[in-house]
Scaffold this active site. Structure first.
Site, PDB file in Angstrom:
ATOM      1  N   ARG A 127       0.862  -1.199   0.000  1.00 60.38           N
ATOM      2  CA  ARG A 127       0.000   0.000   0.000  1.00 60.38           C
ATOM      3  C   ARG A 127       0.882   1.227   0.000  1.00 60.38           C
ATOM      4  O   ARG A 127       1.742   1.378   0.867  1.00 60.38           O
ATOM      5  CB  ARG A 127      -0.896   0.009   1.235  1.00 60.38           C
ATOM      6  CG  ARG A 127      -2.151   0.887   1.069  1.00 60.38           C
ATOM      7  CD  ARG A 127      -2.900   1.030   2.386  1.00 60.38           C
ATOM      8  NE  ARG A 127      -2.114   1.775   3.331  1.00 60.38           N
ATOM      9  CZ  ARG A 127      -1.976   1.459   4.622  1.00 60.38           C
ATOM     10  NH1 ARG A 127      -2.576   0.433   5.141  1.00 60.38           N
ATOM     11  NH2 ARG A 127      -1.215   2.201   5.403  1.00 60.38           N
ATOM     12  N   GLU A 146       4.850   7.078   2.316  1.00 65.33           N
ATOM     13  CA  GLU A 146       5.690   5.872   2.374  1.00 65.33           C
ATOM     14  C   GLU A 146       5.005   4.780   1.581  1.00 65.33           C
ATOM     15  O   GLU A 146       3.834   4.899   1.217  1.00 65.33           O
ATOM     16  CB  GLU A 146       5.872   5.396   3.829  1.00 65.33           C
ATOM     17  CG  GLU A 146       4.563   4.974   4.475  1.00 65.33           C
ATOM     18  CD  GLU A 146       4.728   4.014   5.634  1.00 65.33           C
ATOM     19  OE1 GLU A 146       5.810   3.424   5.801  1.00 65.33           O
ATOM     20  OE2 GLU A 146       3.742   3.822   6.367  1.00 65.33           O
ATOM     21  N   ASN A 148       4.176   0.687   2.070  1.00 65.45           N
ATOM     22  CA  ASN A 148       4.203  -0.423   3.027  1.00 65.45           C
ATOM     23  C   ASN A 148       4.271  -1.726   2.254  1.00 65.45           C
ATOM     24  O   ASN A 148       3.329  -2.072   1.549  1.00 65.45           O
ATOM     25  CB  ASN A 148       2.921  -0.416   3.867  1.00 65.45           C
ATOM     26  CG  ASN A 148       2.742   0.890   4.605  1.00 65.45           C
ATOM     27  OD1 ASN A 148       3.355   1.117   5.634  1.00 65.45           O
ATOM     28  ND2 ASN A 148       1.918   1.782   4.067  1.00 65.45           N
ATOM     29  N   SER A 153      -2.299  -2.939   6.060  1.00 64.75           N
ATOM     30  CA  SER A 153      -3.597  -3.363   6.598  1.00 64.75           C
ATOM     31  C   SER A 153      -4.758  -2.489   6.129  1.00 64.75           C
ATOM     32  O   SER A 153      -4.595  -1.538   5.387  1.00 64.75           O
ATOM     33  CB  SER A 153      -3.531  -3.401   8.121  1.00 64.75           C
ATOM     34  OG  SER A 153      -3.162  -2.156   8.608  1.00 64.75           O
ATOM     35  N   LYS A 308      12.434   2.984   4.905  1.00 64.95           N
ATOM     36  CA  LYS A 308      12.449   4.428   4.654  1.00 64.95           C
ATOM     37  C   LYS A 308      13.778   4.867   4.057  1.00 64.95           C
ATOM     38  O   LYS A 308      13.842   5.820   3.285  1.00 64.95           O
ATOM     39  CB  LYS A 308      12.085   5.164   5.932  1.00 64.95           C
ATOM     40  CG  LYS A 308      10.594   4.930   6.180  1.00 64.95           C
ATOM     41  CD  LYS A 308      10.049   5.312   7.478  1.00 64.95           C
ATOM     42  CE  LYS A 308       8.539   5.149   7.483  1.00 64.95           C
ATOM     43  NZ  LYS A 308       8.034   3.822   7.868  1.00 64.95           N
ATOM     44  N   LYS A 367      12.672  10.640  10.356  1.00 67.64           N
ATOM     45  CA  LYS A 367      12.089   9.290  10.404  1.00 67.64           C
ATOM     46  C   LYS A 367      13.137   8.212  10.679  1.00 67.64           C
ATOM     47  O   LYS A 367      14.089   8.082   9.917  1.00 67.64           O
ATOM     48  CB  LYS A 367      11.430   8.957   9.066  1.00 67.64           C
ATOM     49  CG  LYS A 367      10.246   9.826   8.712  1.00 67.64           C
ATOM     50  CD  LYS A 367       9.572   9.260   7.473  1.00 67.64           C
ATOM     51  CE  LYS A 367       8.267   9.960   7.198  1.00 67.64           C
ATOM     52  NZ  LYS A 367       7.521   9.282   6.126  1.00 67.64           N
ATOM     53  N   GLU A 371       8.160   0.966  11.412  1.00 67.26           N
ATOM     54  CA  GLU A 371       6.807   0.942  10.860  1.00 67.26           C
ATOM     55  C   GLU A 371       5.813   0.925  12.009  1.00 67.26           C
ATOM     56  O   GLU A 371       6.165   0.629  13.126  1.00 67.26           O
ATOM     57  CB  GLU A 371       6.596  -0.340  10.036  1.00 67.26           C
ATOM     58  CG  GLU A 371       7.574  -0.566   8.913  1.00 67.26           C
ATOM     59  CD  GLU A 371       7.407   0.447   7.803  1.00 67.26           C
ATOM     60  OE1 GLU A 371       6.283   0.923   7.588  1.00 67.26           O
ATOM     61  OE2 GLU A 371       8.414   0.772   7.154  1.00 67.26           O
ATOM     62  N   GLY A 372       4.574   1.205  11.668  1.00 65.17           N
ATOM     63  CA  GLY A 372       3.513   0.997  12.654  1.00 65.17           C
ATOM     64  C   GLY A 372       3.019   2.261  13.322  1.00 65.17           C
ATOM     65  O   GLY A 372       2.122   2.219  14.151  1.00 65.17           O
ATOM     66  N   ARG A 453      -7.660   7.359   5.278  1.00 62.13           N
ATOM     67  CA  ARG A 453      -7.629   7.453   6.743  1.00 62.13           C
ATOM     68  C   ARG A 453      -7.575   8.920   7.120  1.00 62.13           C
ATOM     69  O   ARG A 453      -6.862   9.709   6.485  1.00 62.13           O
ATOM     70  CB  ARG A 453      -6.399   6.735   7.308  1.00 62.13           C
ATOM     71  CG  ARG A 453      -6.461   5.231   7.156  1.00 62.13           C
ATOM     72  CD  ARG A 453      -5.156   4.584   7.556  1.00 62.13           C
ATOM     73  NE  ARG A 453      -4.060   5.059   6.728  1.00 62.13           N
ATOM     74  CZ  ARG A 453      -2.772   4.895   7.016  1.00 62.13           C
ATOM     75  NH1 ARG A 453      -2.411   4.278   8.119  1.00 62.13           N
ATOM     76  NH2 ARG A 453      -1.839   5.353   6.203  1.00 62.13           N
TER      77      ARG A 453
HETATM   78  P1  ADP Z   1       4.815   4.411   9.654  1.00 60.44           P
HETATM   79  O1  ADP Z   1       5.600   3.337   8.974  1.00 60.44           O
HETATM   80  O2  ADP Z   1       5.048   4.487  11.106  1.00 60.44           O
HETATM   81  O3  ADP Z   1       3.369   4.368   9.271  1.00 60.44           O
HETATM   82  P2  ADP Z   1       4.902   6.849   8.077  1.00 60.44           P
HETATM   83  O4  ADP Z   1       6.000   7.299   7.210  1.00 60.44           O
HETATM   84  O5  ADP Z   1       3.664   6.402   7.397  1.00 60.44           O
HETATM   85  O6  ADP Z   1       5.453   5.756   9.078  1.00 60.44           O
HETATM   86  O7  ADP Z   1       4.542   8.027   9.061  1.00 60.44           O
HETATM   87  C1  ADP Z   1       3.514   7.910  10.029  1.00 60.44           C
HETATM   88  C2  ADP Z   1       2.584   9.108   9.942  1.00 60.44           C
HETATM   89  O8  ADP Z   1       3.326  10.320  10.087  1.00 60.44           O
HETATM   90  C3  ADP Z   1       1.875   9.240   8.612  1.00 60.44           C
HETATM   91  O9  ADP Z   1       0.682   8.481   8.613  1.00 60.44           O
HETATM   92  C4  ADP Z   1       1.630  10.725   8.523  1.00 60.44           C
HETATM   93  O10 ADP Z   1       0.471  11.066   9.261  1.00 60.44           O
HETATM   94  C5  ADP Z   1       2.820  11.326   9.237  1.00 60.44           C
HETATM   95  N1  ADP Z   1       3.873  11.683   8.266  1.00 60.44           N
HETATM   96  C6  ADP Z   1       4.857  10.878   7.815  1.00 60.44           C
HETATM   97  N2  ADP Z   1       5.634  11.511   6.921  1.00 60.44           N
HETATM   98  C7  ADP Z   1       5.131  12.757   6.804  1.00 60.44           C
HETATM   99  C8  ADP Z   1       5.505  13.902   6.028  1.00 60.44           C
HETATM  100  N3  ADP Z   1       6.541  13.871   5.219  1.00 60.44           N
HETATM  101  N4  ADP Z   1       4.755  15.016   6.169  1.00 60.44           N
HETATM  102  C9  ADP Z   1       3.697  15.046   7.011  1.00 60.44           C
HETATM  103  N5  ADP Z   1       3.300  14.009   7.766  1.00 60.44           N
HETATM  104  C10 ADP Z   1       4.008  12.868   7.667  1.00 60.44           C
HETATM  105 MG    MG Z   2       2.484   4.815   7.500  1.00 55.66          MG
END
Ligand code: ADP
Ligand code: MG
Length: 477
Positions: A127, A146, A148, A153, A308, A367, A371-372, A453
């Protein structure tokens, strides 16, 4: 005044809202938008509804279509990365020196590579997540958060969301017409189609699809929708935890995987994406499964392709071109969704990243390789963390990314036990990808649906499972 598509007659009428929320909760239960409770996360005797938005949230149509159209390209990209040991080795070299989790995954990758992979059937269910960035002039663009590649899920539960919102909107005269604009969406069927295709290629009627599941299974119904699609096709499914596979799993001479006496055609990981999922025994089990003839969804290379660090590397000039040497359009389509990303590797370039982040922390996200949800670092905390690690190699456990700034819209987020409140919200759009490769041939490569979401603007991070975001539907505008 409208609140992202919600008419004022609704926001101003407390009684109507209460009534609507009740209708909505019933609709969620009727349509099977279910989640186990926090108090009894491994029991289906008493269940509640999954958190969801009372109304659909606006998403620009052209950007929505852009995300869906890019998905088959992302599928191919992930697949190519997973088969490029030199690339993965180079990109993750600095990360695995400081990040134990990625290092352990990588050592399994190396092990399998040295032994020679047994299985030429590859199944990817992923996803890709996006937010709609709004620049200073109001221009909007789709930016990837990102991708996944393991345990992506909510494909199951979100397949129920269109009917929930259609039902709710039918109760409000001024929204009645909009109900028709809620798109059909059934990633559960599409993900199952990928699993079914791979299972058929494995070629043994008695072999099972094994869902590798967590200790705590609040989100079991999300899996069950996919499972159900498989049962409908007479494909047998078992659900097992790492510990159960440790106790009852083994490889035969041909490296076929058997668990509790059953041959496993596909291991579908719905667990194993974060360090807390693993004991020493689980690591042994992961290695055994990766070495086996079973189709892994994902295999270890595909898991690593979703890190990442890899995402950051792909944003570097020339890297996408190396994966799509004769396809400039594919490169453009993928690159259009990339936000700025910056390395923290040791050296001048990494030093510049540190200086840039310290100077303006509010425009970035820091970052780690996790994940998660709930792991990213924002604002002044970026300075605290970077000040502590900037001089040493620990900083290479992170990457830096431009912060995406979506335009908020308003909605009511329904969670069991929480009062109704109008929230300023941000939405994240996901596109589900499913592909099957058999040797050199891509025999399936599709976008199989979407996920929206939505979360209150107060939270910078966190998904549905983390209790921050809720399930939603896009209303194309
Ligand atoms: P994870 O693997 O923990 O889901 P993500 O990269 O999806 O990591 O980041 C988790 C959450 O952080 C995302 O669902 C989003 O709400 C926020 N986020 C992540 N990257 C960004 C970004 N570049 N700008 C704004 N919000 C972000
Ligand atoms: Mg995420």
């Amino acid at each position: 005044m409208e609140f992202g598509g919600i008419p004022q007659e609704v926001t101003a009428d407390g009684q109507l809202l209460e009534d609507l929320a009740e209708v909505a909760r019933d609709a969620a239960l009727l349509h099977g938008l279910l989640m186990r409770t926090r108090d009894a996360p491994n029991s289906s005797e008493v269940v509640g509804h999954a958190p969801f938005a009372l109304f659909p949230s606006p998403v620009p149509k052209s950007l929505f279509l852009q995300a869906l159209a890019a998905q088959p390209l992302f599928n191919r990209l992930v697949d190519r990365i997973s088969r490029d040991p030199e690339f993965l080795e180079n990109v993750l070299a600095s990360t695995i020196k400081v990040d134990d989790f990625t290092a352990r995954l990588f050592s399994i990758y190396r092990h399998v590579l040295q032994e020679g992979p047994k299985q030429s059937i590859v199944l990817g269910l992923n996803r890709s997540d996006y937010m709609v960035d709004q620049d200073r002039d109001g221009g909007m663009s789709l930016k990837q958060i990102e991708i996944n590649t393991i345990a992506a899920s909510f494909g199951g539960l979100t397949s129920q969301m269109p009917d929930v919102h259609r039902y709710v909107m039918a109760f409000v005269i001024t929204l009645f017409q909009n109900a028709k604009k809620i798109l059909d969406n059934n990633p559960a069927a599409g993900l199952a189609k990928g699993l079914a295709k791979a299972w058929e290629l494995y070629g043994s009627e008695r072999a099972v699809v094994m869902f590798l599941v967590e200790e705590i299974q609040r989100n079991i119904y999300d899996h069950r929708y996919i499972e159900n699609e498989l049962w409908k096709r007479n494909i047998p499914v078992i659900r097992r935890r790492f510990e159960e596979v440790f106790k009852t799993g083994s490889l035969d001479q041909e490296k076929r995987l058997f668990v509790g006496g059953k041959e496993v055609a596909i291991v579908y990981f719905r667990n194993g994406y974060m360090p807390q999922n693993y004991t020493e025994q689980s690591w042994e089990v992961r290695l055994m499964m990766e070495r086996s003839l079973a189709i892994k969804c994902p295999d270890i290379g595909t898991h690593l392709a979703g890190t990442k660090k890899v995402q950051q590397e792909l944003a570097r000039p020339g890297v996408l071109e190396s994966f799509f040497p004769n396809e400039p359009d594919a490169v453009d389509q993928i690159r259009a969704t990339f936000a700025g990303q910056y390395t923290l590797d040791m050296g001048e370039e990494g030093d510049r990243t540190v200086a840039m982040a310290l100077a303006e922390p509010d425009v970035f996200v820091l970052k780690p390789q996790r994940e998660g949800g709930g792991n990213n670092i924002y604002g002044s905390e970026i300075c605290q963390v970077l000040e502590a690690v900037k001089g040493g190699s620990e900083r290479t456990a992170y990457i830096l990314m431009d912060k995406i700034r979506p335009r908020p819209s308003h909605n009511y987020l329904l969670r069991p036990g929480e009062p109704l409140r109008l929230n300023a919200c941000l939405s994240e759009l996901g596109a589900f990808g499913a592909y099957v490769r058999h040797g050199k041939d891509m025999v399936m490569n599709e976008c199989v649906g979407h996920l929206l979401r939505t979360k209150s603007v107060e939270y910078s991070d966190g998904g549905v499972a983390a209790g921050v975001a809720v399930l939603d539907n896009p209303l194309l505008v």
